[in-house]
Scaffold this motif. Structure first.
Motif, mmCIF file in Angstrom:
data_model
loop_
_atom_site.group_PDB
_atom_site.id
_atom_site.type_symbol
_atom_site.label_atom_id
_atom_site.label_comp_id
_atom_site.label_asym_id
_atom_site.label_seq_id
_atom_site.Cartn_x
_atom_site.Cartn_y
_atom_site.Cartn_z
ATOM 1 N N CYS A 72 0.733 -1.344 0.150
ATOM 2 C CA CYS A 72 0.025 0.042 -0.211
ATOM 3 C C CYS A 72 0.895 1.178 -0.107
ATOM 4 O O CYS A 72 0.589 2.207 -0.435
ATOM 5 C CB CYS A 72 -1.120 -0.102 1.045
ATOM 6 S SG CYS A 72 -0.124 -0.189 2.911
ATOM 7 N N VAL A 73 2.136 1.424 0.601
ATOM 8 C CA VAL A 73 2.839 2.311 0.602
ATOM 9 C C VAL A 73 3.188 2.551 -0.762
ATOM 10 O O VAL A 73 3.466 3.608 -1.342
ATOM 11 C CB VAL A 73 4.049 2.208 1.593
ATOM 12 C CG1 VAL A 73 5.006 3.422 1.419
ATOM 13 C CG2 VAL A 73 3.485 2.388 3.077
ATOM 14 N N ASP A 74 3.848 1.577 -1.477
ATOM 15 C CA ASP A 74 4.485 1.421 -2.784
ATOM 16 C C ASP A 74 3.307 1.889 -3.916
ATOM 17 O O ASP A 74 3.685 2.503 -4.738
ATOM 18 C CB ASP A 74 5.107 0.137 -3.086
ATOM 19 C CG ASP A 74 6.119 -0.310 -2.328
ATOM 20 O OD1 ASP A 74 6.912 0.690 -1.795
ATOM 21 O OD2 ASP A 74 6.447 -1.602 -1.848
ATOM 22 N N GLU A 75 2.150 1.341 -3.460
ATOM 23 C CA GLU A 75 1.198 1.743 -4.591
ATOM 24 C C GLU A 75 0.887 3.264 -4.351
ATOM 25 O O GLU A 75 0.517 3.845 -5.323
ATOM 26 C CB GLU A 75 0.050 0.751 -4.445
ATOM 27 C CG GLU A 75 -1.182 0.836 -5.256
ATOM 28 C CD GLU A 75 -0.796 0.215 -6.737
ATOM 29 O OE1 GLU A 75 -1.660 0.132 -7.614
ATOM 30 O OE2 GLU A 75 0.113 -0.348 -6.607
ATOM 31 N N LYS A 76 0.856 3.834 -3.384
ATOM 32 C CA LYS A 76 0.611 5.270 -3.054
ATOM 33 C C LYS A 76 1.688 6.178 -3.598
ATOM 34 O O LYS A 76 1.348 6.930 -4.170
ATOM 35 C CB LYS A 76 0.587 5.619 -1.438
ATOM 36 C CG LYS A 76 0.025 6.901 -1.184
ATOM 37 C CD LYS A 76 -1.276 7.236 -1.657
ATOM 38 C CE LYS A 76 -1.774 8.760 -1.590
ATOM 39 N NZ LYS A 76 -2.135 8.815 -0.201
#
Length: 357
Positions: A72-76
């Motif tokens: 979720c951090v990388d996708e953000k």
């Protein structure tokens, strides 16, 4: 007992001893064919790996490069890369309660002068949220107001986790420098997480995975539109609040004051059952609020204890701390009414940026 390494290097009868006697061992030769075979195998491995990545990309099953080793951090980060032309004056920061609990349309309607961007990332401790927020502010100089939406969960273990949740230089190049993503799949090579995320990311992006979607609205928020719940509060008691977390918040407050920016902090609503089970006398939330105020108020920071305001009933939660999207609207309206976003003057950082143009 074998001889020490320094003695072995100059053993009689070997190269470097000055002798050339019968005890000399023949020197092994590395044949060019071996070198070419090794290089060919390495090149083949790279080719197969990238063919695999291209196949995942073609089917929308390719996760972003693993800068934080958190999907979720990388996708953000990928969202910010794909939406670079933003001119916000209000930046929302924090963990998943910031990412999930901010409706930009409601805020823009309540406070038309606000131009929000949600810079919240999931799973961050308070020191990591401050790090990510400061990183974003380097690229959005027009931000005049910063809103941290926080839960006690974010302030209980900062000492245990590294502050730098991702490498700022690599994130700069990837998000704002439009660097090719492909080399980062090698630099941050993590086959286990790559395969695991490849199996779920398409359903998360489409929203088919309603419990843990990776769907972003135009502000960068992550709506959760599920109708059921997790059948568990998921989050338990907060046994101890970590002073390191409040120190990180205080340092950010000092930086915001120095840069002429307005810092606001709001606690997120908590499930009534969580409060009954883990904070029946209100001591945890009172201590949480007190220590936030102590950290930010000396630097002009503002705090609203939304957790104790009784805004959201039990039906608005799908676990102990996360709101359904239907409940985010009234919470966002209350945030806007409480803080009256858009009334801060242009920041020192923005003025300095304008002078350079």
């Amino acid at each position: 007992m074998s001889a020490p390494a320094s003695e072995r290097r100059v053993a009689p009868g070997r190269a470097g001893s000055g002798g050339g006697g019968k005890g000399d061992a023949p020197r092994a030769e590395i044949k060019p064919r071996y070198i070419w075979t090794m290089l060919g195998s390495l090149a083949g491995s790279f080719l197969l790996f990238y063919l695999f990545l291209f196949g995942l990309s073609a089917t929308d099953n390719l996760p972003p490069p693993s800068f934080a080793n958190s999907i979720c951090v990388d996708e953000k980060l990928a969202f910010h890369r794909e939406n670079p032309d933003r001119r916000p004056n209000l930046l929302v920061i924090g963990s998943s309660v910031a990412w999930r609990h901010f409706d930009g349309d409601v805020v823009a309607q309540e406070t038309p002068a606000a131009i929000p961007l949600n810079g919240g990332f999931c799973g961050l401790t308070a020191n990591q949220s401050a790090y990510a927020g400061n990183w974003l502010l380097q690229h959005y100089s027009g931000v005049r107001e910063v809103l941290l939406i926080a839960s006690p969960e974010d302030f209980k273990a900062c000492t245990k986790f590294r502050t730098e949740v991702f490498d700022a230089r690599d994130a700069d190049a990837y998000v704002f420098g439009k660097a090719s993503p492909w080399p980062y799949y090698i630099k941050y090579f993590s086959p286990g997480s790559l395969l695991r995320n490849a199996m779920t990311v398409a359903k998360q992006r489409s929203g088919e995975n309603a419990v843990d979607p990776l769907v972003f609205d135009r502000y960068g928020s992550g709506p959760v539109r599920m109708t059921g719940d997790r059948d568990t509060l998921l989050y338990g008691a907060v046994e101890r609040l970590d002073q390191t977390c409040f120190e990180a918040l205080g340092q950010m407050a000092a930086k915001m004051k120095q840069e002429g920016r307005r810092l606001m902090v709001a606690s997120t609503p908590m499930h009534p059952e969580w409060r009954a089970l883990y904070d029946a006398d209100g001591a945890v939330l009172r201590q949480f609020s007190t220590r936030i105020r102590q950290a930010i108020e000396p630097f002009g920071g503002e705090y609203w204890d939304a957790a104790s305001a009784g805004l959201i009933g039990e039906e608005g939660f799908y676990d102990g701390i996360h709101l359904r999207w239907s409940a985010v609207a009234p919470f966002s309206a209350a945030l806007a009414q409480q803080f009256q976003f858009g009334r801060a003057p242009v920041s020192v950082a923005a003025q300095n940026s304008d002078r350079k143009l």
